[in-house]
Scaffold this motif. Structure first.
Motif, PDB file in Angstrom:
ATOM      1  N   MET A 178       0.799  -1.216   0.000  1.00  0.00           N
ATOM      2  CA  MET A 178       0.000   0.000   0.000  1.00  0.00           C
ATOM      3  C   MET A 178       0.836   1.272   0.000  1.00  0.00           C
ATOM      4  O   MET A 178       0.328   2.347  -0.342  1.00  0.00           O
ATOM      5  N   HIS A 182      -1.848   5.432  -4.685  1.00  0.00           N
ATOM      6  CA  HIS A 182      -2.810   6.541  -4.592  1.00  0.00           C
ATOM      7  C   HIS A 182      -4.052   6.099  -3.817  1.00  0.00           C
ATOM      8  O   HIS A 182      -4.547   4.989  -4.006  1.00  0.00           O
ATOM      9  N   PRO A 183      -4.579   6.947  -2.940  1.00  0.00           N
ATOM     10  CA  PRO A 183      -5.754   6.581  -2.148  1.00  0.00           C
ATOM     11  C   PRO A 183      -6.937   6.095  -2.987  1.00  0.00           C
ATOM     12  O   PRO A 183      -7.713   5.254  -2.530  1.00  0.00           O
ATOM     13  N   ASN A 184      -7.077   6.629  -4.203  1.00  0.00           N
ATOM     14  CA  ASN A 184      -8.186   6.199  -5.062  1.00  0.00           C
ATOM     15  C   ASN A 184      -8.068   4.745  -5.495  1.00  0.00           C
ATOM     16  O   ASN A 184      -9.055   4.132  -5.901  1.00  0.00           O
ATOM     17  N   ARG A 186      -6.864   2.368  -3.488  1.00  0.00           N
ATOM     18  CA  ARG A 186      -6.789   1.552  -2.286  1.00  0.00           C
ATOM     19  C   ARG A 186      -7.825   0.426  -2.273  1.00  0.00           C
ATOM     20  O   ARG A 186      -7.492  -0.740  -2.070  1.00  0.00           O
ATOM     21  N   ASP A 209      -0.358  -0.024   7.316  1.00  0.00           N
ATOM     22  CA  ASP A 209      -1.716   0.502   7.243  1.00  0.00           C
ATOM     23  C   ASP A 209      -2.659  -0.489   7.921  1.00  0.00           C
ATOM     24  O   ASP A 209      -3.053  -1.495   7.338  1.00  0.00           O
TER      25      ASP A 209
END
Length: 263
Positions: A178, A182-184, A186, A209
């Motif tokens: 992770m 990019h958070p998108n 995830r 995380d």
């Protein structure tokens, strides 16, 4: 359930620096296990010893009941073990698609096999199809023809997973998948890893995380000072005394935020 991976009393030192001190744990076939612990506790070294990059000093490592101590990384890979790296380095003169294709031939490399094979076109077509399928699954189709070294750090992590998956491994070891993603992406990565596991592939994942761990892993093994201090469910981490001590150096008291876990 059969045991896929077993470490028993594993020791590893680098000069005067002792990293693993009697480490023991096991992973059952079909599990997704999180390998956790504070920085410097030996997590990446564990993956290096399992895959033969770092021979252990003492102890036993078994893959599906067979000792792999002393085997080369190539011999261990032939048993269905693949891994990714925390900071992957990619070729500058190969495209993303070419890198994944090259990962499909274990012993001699893709192109030397093509040269020897009488069914060159069919082999190349099948290999390219498999690579394209994995790139689509890991949301890398749009960068498939870019130089592998030019894509983002998070995309390189995904590319490493695609390479590891080319030969349908039995055991996949992921080092912080992770980090840098990019958070998108995830939620997509969580779904992808679960689909990989549904194919019968056992996963061991190093990750900080904790939300990702709780979403993905069925069990957690926590290391501290080179040995196992906890083996528990993700939901038990926040109340596990040894886990809190490993991260904070103190026993649980009140509310603390431990690498994303409230304890």
């Amino acid at each position: 359930m059969n045991t896929m991976l077993r470490l028993h009393d594993v020791h590893k030192s680098f000069g005067g620096n002792t990293v693993l001190t009697g480490l023991s744990f096991q992973v059952r076939a079909g599990e997704i296990v999180g390998l956790l612990g504070p920085n410097g506790c030996g997590k990446s070294t564990v993956l290096n010893t399992i895959t033969g990059y770092c021979p252990i000093d003492n102890g036993l490592i078994e893959i599906r009941g067979e000792p792999v101590n002393g085997m080369s990384s190539h011999e261990i890979a032939a048993k269905g073990v693949r891994r990714t790296f925390q900071l992957p380095s990619m070729p500058t003169r190969m495209s993303v698609e070419e890198v994944v294709m090259a990962a499909s031939i274990q012993k001699h490399g893709l192109f030397s096999t093509f040269c020897r094979s009488g069914s060159t076109r069919r082999l190349e077509r099948d290999t390219r199809s498999r690579a394209q399928h994995l790139l689509a699954e890991l949301l890398l189709t749009k960068v498939a023809h870019l130089p592998a070294a030019s894509i983002s750090g998070g995309q390189k992590k995904l590319l490493g997973i695609a390479c590891a998956m080319m030969e349908q491994p039995a055991l996949l070891l992921l080092d912080e998948p992770m980090a840098g993603v990019h958070p998108n992406l995830r939620a997509e990565l969580v779904s992808t890893l679960k689909r990989i596991n549904e194919q019968g592939i056992t996963l061991v994942i190093i990750e900080h995380d904790m939300h990702f761990i709780s979403e993905t892993c069925s069990r957690c093994v926590v290391l501290d000072k080179g040995k196992t201090v906890a083996d528990c469910l993700p939901c038990e981490l926040e109340s596990h005394e040894s886990v809190v001590e490993a991260y904070l150096g103190k026993k649980p008291s009140g509310q603390y935020q431990v690498a994303g876990v409230t304890a």
